[in-house]
Scaffold this motif. Structure first.
Motif, short mmCIF file in Angstrom:
data_model
loop_
_atom_site.label_atom_id
_atom_site.label_comp_id
_atom_site.label_asym_id
_atom_site.label_seq_id
_atom_site.Cartn_x
_atom_site.Cartn_y
_atom_site.Cartn_z
N LYS A 113 -12.62 -4.98 7.48
CA LYS A 113 -12.41 -5.01 6.04
C LYS A 113 -12.10 -3.60 5.52
CE LYS A 113 -12.91 -9.36 5.17
NZ LYS A 113 -11.75 -10.14 4.69
N PRO A 114 -11.25 -3.50 4.50
CA PRO A 114 -10.80 -2.18 4.03
C PRO A 114 -11.90 -1.30 3.47
CG PRO A 114 -10.06 -3.93 2.55
CD PRO A 114 -10.58 -4.60 3.78
N TYR A 115 -12.97 -1.89 2.92
CA TYR A 115 -14.05 -1.07 2.37
C TYR A 115 -14.92 -0.47 3.46
CZ TYR A 115 -16.21 -5.69 2.92
OH TYR A 115 -16.63 -6.91 3.42
N CYS A 175 -13.36 0.73 6.50
CA CYS A 175 -12.39 1.26 7.48
C CYS A 175 -12.89 2.52 8.17
CB CYS A 175 -11.07 1.58 6.79
SG CYS A 175 -10.12 0.15 6.25
N ASN A 208 -15.98 -0.42 10.59
CA ASN A 208 -16.49 -1.77 10.34
C ASN A 208 -17.87 -2.04 10.95
OD1 ASN A 208 -13.23 -1.91 10.88
ND2 ASN A 208 -13.87 -2.93 9.00
N THR A 267 -6.25 -7.73 6.64
CA THR A 267 -6.81 -6.55 5.97
C THR A 267 -6.75 -5.30 6.84
OG1 THR A 267 -9.00 -7.31 6.68
CG2 THR A 267 -8.35 -7.81 4.43
N LEU A 300 -6.04 -2.41 -0.14
CA LEU A 300 -6.79 -3.44 0.56
C LEU A 300 -6.37 -3.55 2.02
CD1 LEU A 300 -6.81 -6.21 -2.19
CD2 LEU A 300 -8.54 -4.47 -1.72
N SER A 301 -6.02 -2.40 2.60
CA SER A 301 -5.59 -2.37 3.99
C SER A 301 -6.16 -1.15 4.68
CB SER A 301 -4.06 -2.34 4.06
OG SER A 301 -3.63 -2.01 5.37
N CYS A 302 -6.49 -1.32 5.97
CA CYS A 302 -6.95 -0.19 6.79
C CYS A 302 -5.77 0.56 7.42
CB CYS A 302 -7.89 -0.68 7.89
SG CYS A 302 -9.51 -1.22 7.29
N ASN A 303 -4.56 0.00 7.32
CA ASN A 303 -3.35 0.62 7.86
C ASN A 303 -3.47 0.95 9.35
OD1 ASN A 303 -1.52 0.80 5.53
ND2 ASN A 303 -3.10 2.12 4.66
N ASN A 327 -6.09 -2.41 15.62
CA ASN A 327 -6.70 -3.57 14.97
C ASN A 327 -7.37 -4.49 16.00
OD1 ASN A 327 -5.40 -5.24 12.01
ND2 ASN A 327 -7.39 -5.44 12.96
#
Length: 276
Positions: free
Chosen positions: A122-124, A126, A130, A162, A175-178, A184
């Motif tokens: 999840k992006p929050y 990153c 996680n 995400t 909203l992305s971890c890029n 990933n």
């Protein structure tokens, strides 16, 4: 639209899914040759007003219950305390007390397996790779199982949607971890390895959206996991029923064949919308 040869199951609830022949779990050693070749999942909406009533008034859904093999909860339902203003009455404390022994024990005693849908990438989270998602998932499983329930499945909530860079013009870069596909897939592997190290009986699968991602992209994600030694217990397609994608029939057939060839059960999420 008619989708031939694709397992679709529709029941009242927010979503359900089925798998094909030879539904192999993540751990081949735990395979039960007597298990059904398809599973019917039902997960009510997070804030469904009558979710608790399923346990206090079981006769009202006896016929549907006989067809259900897996009942799904959101992560918000299984952790305490957790901030969930949209859960309504559907909190862990209420599930633990709604009937004697609680809802989780009730489902297990009635032969219905339990699934939890939760985050893994999840992006929050990153920057911390996680770790919070891993901790929260373990705690949620522990909460269910300490009350007499058995968690059979974890459904990861769109870790590639995400984790990857934004894939559609309307997407939010915040909203992305890029991550790259390989990065990933590595984080998904870490999540699965960490959770199953503590709870080896839990099978973990993935949910990803279509047509937000193309069929080819989805296959690329899953192949990256296979390449790093991660075989999903299942894959559920979060299908947009309002999609006007021209090739959706061909795409879903291609995904069905891809997952079948790789021994991964494949299901399509059917959204119940307003329940009608």
């Amino acid at each position: 639209m008619k989708l031939k040869e694709v397992s679709l199951v529709v029941l009242l609830g927010i979503w359900s899914s089925a798998c094909f022949e030879d539904c192999s779990p993540t751990n081949p050693g735990s395979f039960n040759s007597k298990q059904k070749s398809s599973e019917v999942w039902v997960t009510p909406n997070v804030g469904s007003r009558d979710m608790l009533d399923l346990f206090t008034e079981p006769d009202k859904w006896a016929k549907a219950r006989a067809q259900i093999t897996i009942f799904g909860f959101a992560y918000y339902h299984t952790d305490f305390p957790v901030l969930c203003p949209f859960c309504g009455r559907n909190t862990l404390s209420n599930f633990l007390t709604v009937v004697p022994g609680g809802a989780f024990r009730w489902l297990t005693e009635h032969g219905i397996k339990i699934a939890i849908e939760t985050g893994s990438v999840k992006p929050y989270d990153c920057e911390r790779e996680n770790v919070d998602e891993i901790f929260q998932t373990k705690r949620a499983i522990g909460n269910v199982q300490s009350s007499g329930g058995i968690v059979s499945y974890i459904a990861m909530d769109e870790p590639f949607a995400t984790g990857q860079p934004v894939n559609q013009p309307w997407g939010d870069p915040l909203l992305s971890c890029n991550l790259t596909v390989k990065e990933n897939a590595k984080r998904v592997k870490t999540y699965i390895d960490e959770v199953t190290a503590e709870y080896p009986g839990v099978q973990i699968g993935d949910i990803e959206p279509y047509p937000y991602f193309s069929a080819q992209q989805i296959q690329q994600f899953v192949q990256a996991m296979l390449d790093n030694g991660t075989r999903l217990a299942f894959f559920h397609l979060d299908y947009d029923p309002n999609s006007n994608e021209e090739n959706q029939v061909e795409d879903i057939r291609a995904l069905r064949n891809f997952f079948r060839q790789n021994g991964i059960p494949f299901g399509i999420i059917i959204i119940g919308a307003n329940g009608s």
